[in-house]
Design a protein around this motif. Structure first.
Motif, mmCIF file in Angstrom:
data_model
loop_
_atom_site.group_PDB
_atom_site.id
_atom_site.type_symbol
_atom_site.label_atom_id
_atom_site.label_comp_id
_atom_site.label_asym_id
_atom_site.label_seq_id
_atom_site.Cartn_x
_atom_site.Cartn_y
_atom_site.Cartn_z
ATOM 1 N N SER A 156 0.829 -1.200 0.000
ATOM 2 C CA SER A 156 0.000 0.000 0.000
ATOM 3 C C SER A 156 0.867 1.256 0.000
ATOM 4 O O SER A 156 0.471 2.288 -0.522
ATOM 5 C CB SER A 156 -0.952 -0.004 1.202
ATOM 6 O OG SER A 156 -0.233 -0.086 2.411
ATOM 7 N N HIS A 177 1.687 1.878 -3.566
ATOM 8 C CA HIS A 177 0.484 2.366 -4.222
ATOM 9 C C HIS A 177 0.286 3.852 -3.916
ATOM 10 O O HIS A 177 0.037 4.657 -4.803
ATOM 11 C CB HIS A 177 -0.720 1.557 -3.767
ATOM 12 C CG HIS A 177 -2.021 2.036 -4.304
ATOM 13 N ND1 HIS A 177 -2.271 2.166 -5.643
ATOM 14 C CD2 HIS A 177 -3.157 2.441 -3.683
ATOM 15 C CE1 HIS A 177 -3.490 2.620 -5.832
ATOM 16 N NE2 HIS A 177 -4.043 2.800 -4.658
ATOM 17 N N SER A 178 0.438 4.214 -2.665
ATOM 18 C CA SER A 178 0.296 5.607 -2.248
ATOM 19 C C SER A 178 1.357 6.480 -2.909
ATOM 20 O O SER A 178 1.077 7.593 -3.361
ATOM 21 C CB SER A 178 0.416 5.688 -0.727
ATOM 22 O OG SER A 178 0.386 7.019 -0.309
ATOM 23 N N GLY A 198 -13.034 1.856 2.642
ATOM 24 C CA GLY A 198 -12.047 2.831 2.227
ATOM 25 C C GLY A 198 -11.343 2.403 0.958
ATOM 26 O O GLY A 198 -11.880 1.636 0.160
ATOM 27 N N SER A 199 -10.117 2.857 0.779
ATOM 28 C CA SER A 199 -9.412 2.605 -0.476
ATOM 29 C C SER A 199 -8.553 1.355 -0.449
ATOM 30 O O SER A 199 -7.960 0.997 -1.451
ATOM 31 C CB SER A 199 -8.531 3.808 -0.809
ATOM 32 O OG SER A 199 -7.584 3.994 0.218
ATOM 33 N N LYS A 200 -8.489 0.676 0.674
ATOM 34 C CA LYS A 200 -7.653 -0.524 0.767
ATOM 35 C C LYS A 200 -8.284 -1.646 -0.052
ATOM 36 O O LYS A 200 -9.451 -1.977 0.143
ATOM 37 C CB LYS A 200 -7.534 -0.946 2.229
ATOM 38 C CG LYS A 200 -6.502 -1.999 2.488
ATOM 39 C CD LYS A 200 -6.398 -2.216 3.988
ATOM 40 C CE LYS A 200 -5.155 -2.945 4.369
ATOM 41 N NZ LYS A 200 -5.070 -3.110 5.822
ATOM 42 N N PRO A 201 -7.531 -2.245 -0.975
ATOM 43 C CA PRO A 201 -8.094 -3.309 -1.813
ATOM 44 C C PRO A 201 -8.591 -4.497 -1.000
ATOM 45 O O PRO A 201 -8.011 -4.856 0.022
ATOM 46 C CB PRO A 201 -6.914 -3.724 -2.697
ATOM 47 C CG PRO A 201 -5.990 -2.568 -2.679
ATOM 48 C CD PRO A 201 -6.156 -1.931 -1.334
#
Length: 146
Positions: free
Chosen positions: A29, A32-33, A90-93
C-alpha cells in the motif's frame, strides 16, 4: 517516502515498482500511495491551473465545472442506488484485507472480511447475508469434525 521523492528528483532515476500479480497492483500500500502521490505531483507541476483561487475563475467557467460535477453526481447517485450492498472499507483493496484475515488464521477469511466491509448497524440486508454465511460455515465445521 519524502526521501524517495528527493532521490528520484536529484538522480533523475526511475522509481522501481514491484507488481504483485496476485493482487493486480503495487506490491504494498506504501508503493500504491507513492505512485498516486507522484502522479499528482507531475500533473500539478506540469499542468498548472490558470487561476490561483476559485474567486478568480470567470462565472461561465464555474458554471461549466458545476454542470460537469452535477452530471457525475447524478450518475454516481444512480449507480449507488442500484447496489444492494455498499462497502465501507475505504481505499484498501479487498485482496489485501483478505490476505490479512488469512494471516490471522481465520478459517473463513472471506466471511470475516465481508463482516468488516459490509455489515453496519441498521443494514439488515448485509446482516442477514452475514448470518447465513456464519450458519453455513458452522455447519461445515461441525460436519468436518464428525
Amino acid at each position: 517516502m519524502l526521501k524517495q521523492k528527493q532521490n528520484v528528483r536529484q538522480t533523475a532515476s526511475k522509481i522501481k515498482i514491484v507488481y504483485d500479480l496476485r493482487h493486480r497492483g503495487a506490491a504494498t500500500s506504501q508503493q500504491h500511495s507513492f505512485i498516486a502521490s507522484s502522479c499528482g505531483v507531475v500533473i500539478r507541476d506540469n499542468c498548472p491551473f490558470q487561476w490561483e483561487s476559485w474567486a478568480e475563475i470567470p462565472e461561465d467557467t464555474k458554471e461549466l465545472v458545476r454542470h460537469e460535477l452535477s452530471k457525475k453526481s447524478v450518475a454516481g447517485q444512480k449507480a449507488r442506488e442500484s447496489k444492494i450492498l455498499l462497502h465501507h472499507s475505504g481505499s484498501k483493496p479487498f485482496s489485501y484485507r483478505l490476505e490479512e484475515r488469512r494471516q490471522e488464521g481465520s478459517k473463513f477469511p472471506e466471511i470475516d472480511m465481508f463482516k468488516d466491509v459490509y455489515v453496519r448497524p441498521g443494514n439488515e440486508t448485509a446482516e442477514q447475508f452475514y448470518d447465513t454465511m456464519v450458519e453455513k460455515s458452522t455447519a461445515v465445521l461441525q460436519e468436518a469434525a464428525s
